[in-house]
Design an enzyme around this catalytic site. Structure first.
Site, PDB file in Angstrom:
ATOM      1  N   THR A   1     -13.236  19.098 -11.550  1.00 34.39           N
ATOM      2  CA  THR A   1     -14.010  19.287 -10.319  1.00 34.39           C
ATOM      3  C   THR A   1     -13.090  19.377  -9.105  1.00 34.39           C
ATOM      4  O   THR A   1     -11.992  18.833  -9.101  1.00 34.39           O
ATOM      5  CB  THR A   1     -15.005  18.127 -10.098  1.00 34.39           C
ATOM      6  OG1 THR A   1     -14.290  16.897 -10.012  1.00 34.39           O
ATOM      7  CG2 THR A   1     -16.020  18.073 -11.218  1.00 34.39           C
TER       8      THR A   1
ATOM      9  N   ASN B   1     -12.862  18.088  -5.461  1.00 29.79           N
ATOM     10  CA  ASN B   1     -13.407  17.039  -4.604  1.00 29.79           C
ATOM     11  C   ASN B   1     -13.398  17.547  -3.167  1.00 29.79           C
ATOM     12  O   ASN B   1     -12.353  17.851  -2.603  1.00 29.79           O
ATOM     13  CB  ASN B   1     -12.564  15.776  -4.725  1.00 29.79           C
ATOM     14  CG  ASN B   1     -13.223  14.584  -4.073  1.00 29.79           C
ATOM     15  OD1 ASN B   1     -14.178  14.026  -4.594  1.00 29.79           O
ATOM     16  ND2 ASN B   1     -12.705  14.182  -2.919  1.00 29.79           N
TER      17      ASN B   1
ATOM     18  N   GLU C   1     -18.441  16.561  -5.371  1.00 29.45           N
ATOM     19  CA  GLU C   1     -17.550  17.145  -6.369  1.00 29.45           C
ATOM     20  C   GLU C   1     -18.185  18.398  -6.956  1.00 29.45           C
ATOM     21  O   GLU C   1     -19.354  18.372  -7.373  1.00 29.45           O
ATOM     22  CB  GLU C   1     -17.260  16.144  -7.487  1.00 29.45           C
ATOM     23  CG  GLU C   1     -16.486  14.918  -6.991  1.00 29.45           C
ATOM     24  CD  GLU C   1     -16.193  13.946  -8.114  1.00 29.45           C
ATOM     25  OE1 GLU C   1     -15.016  13.733  -8.420  1.00 29.45           O
ATOM     26  OE2 GLU C   1     -17.165  13.409  -8.676  1.00 29.45           O
TER      27      GLU C   1
END
Length: 311
Positions: A211, A213, A260
């Site tokens: 992911t 952030n 995220e």
């Protein structure tokens, strides 16, 4: 890049250099939702017909924040975002009035006589329920009485969605409930946030779903905690993805939610780059899981559902 001409004003105002004939739309315009767009579009039409520039006057910080409502420190459209939308609507000049406790004491008469009349306005466009001055005591009738016939005052009827007036309050309530599809209907566009990609805790990689952030750089209103289908913009690239907003209760005791984004079919490092995210649909609320395997299975389901909205 924003090219609308932005003019910051603080009370008492110095308007000696602002003597151009212009049409002026006035309002807070947080969200620049469909009702706001209706007011601005009528100002643009009036300006085009009269052959004069079109201006918008808004207030910053949010008046309600200054008057003691801290939740208004977050914006549907932070100032930079608001200016970008103004430009897209055909606005030439944006007056940003510094709203302070002192400015909140300005009477309606002072606002008209010391602020508006010296601007050499062609006309003023406001919403039907426009209120101004100390304690909102100024009314459209007062504005018309003090300005006309030299400055024409035009009001715009409420813009309705599902038989109710479109308002910034409705937009905020929709976001608080994760109702991003309704939010898009009120705004006339998907709700969007932007920020810089930072390192995060990199836990997504261990789960097979890396992911990005997202660290918000502007004070956006953050939608309700949960999982969303999103469309992301990275430079010229447009990517589908799934976003989690939350505190990751399975792993942490955090109280501040993180944002995220897992981008589909994407595996580059983009730390430090700017990412803009449109919210397309709410998938589910945040919840605590009993095991890592349960999380992985749910993430696969979330991603499949998000792809159905994007592709």
């Amino acid at each position: 890049m924003i090219v609308v001409d932005i003019i910051h004003l603080a009370f008492p105002f110095d308007l000696e250099t602002q003597g151009r004939k212009q049409v002026l739309a006035i309002g807070d315009f947080d969200g620049v939702h469909l009702g706001h767009q209706d007011v601005i579009s009528k100002a643009v039409k009036a300006g085009n017909e009269a052959g004069v520039p079109v201006s918008v006057m808004s207030f910053h910080p949010h008046p309600r924040e200054v008057l003691g409502q801290p939740k208004y420190a977050s914006y549907i459209t932070p100032l930079e975002e608001k200016m970008r939308i103004f430009e897209s609507l055909g606005v030439d000049y944006a007056y940003v009035v510094n709203f302070t406790e002192a400015f909140a004491q300005v009477t309606p008469e002072q606002f008209i006589d010391k602020m508006l009349i010296p601007m050499n306005l062609h006309s003023i466009i406001v919403g039907f329920d426009f209120a101004f001055g100390h304690r909102g005591a100024g009314t459209v009738s007062m504005l018309r009485e003090r300005c006309e016939p030299g400055i024409q005052v035009e009001t715009v009827a409420p813009f309705l969605y599902k038989e109710l007036k479109v308002s910034s309050t409705r937009v905020r309530e929709a976001l608080d409930g994760g109702l991003v599809q309704e939010t898009a209907d009120l705004l006339g566009r998907p709700y969007a946030v932007s920020g810089t990609v930072n390192g995060g805790d990199k836990r997504g990689r261990t789960l097979g779903f890396p992911t990005a952030n997202l660290q918000l750089e502007l004070p956006f209103v953050v939608p309700a905690r949960g999982v969303y289908a999103v469309r992301a913009y990275l430079g010229d690239e447009v990517l589908g993805g799934v976003m989690n907003i939350g505190v990751k209760p399975t792993f942490t005791n955090n109280t501040v939610p993180s944002l995220e984004v897992h981008l589909f079919d994407f595996d580059r490092e983009i730390y430090g780059e700017t990412l803009r995210v449109d919210f397309l649909a709410f998938i589910r609320s945040e919840r605590k899981f009993n095991s890592v395997q349960e999380i992985i299975e749910q993430i696969h389901k979330d991603a499949a559902e998000a792809k159905s909205f994007y592709f």
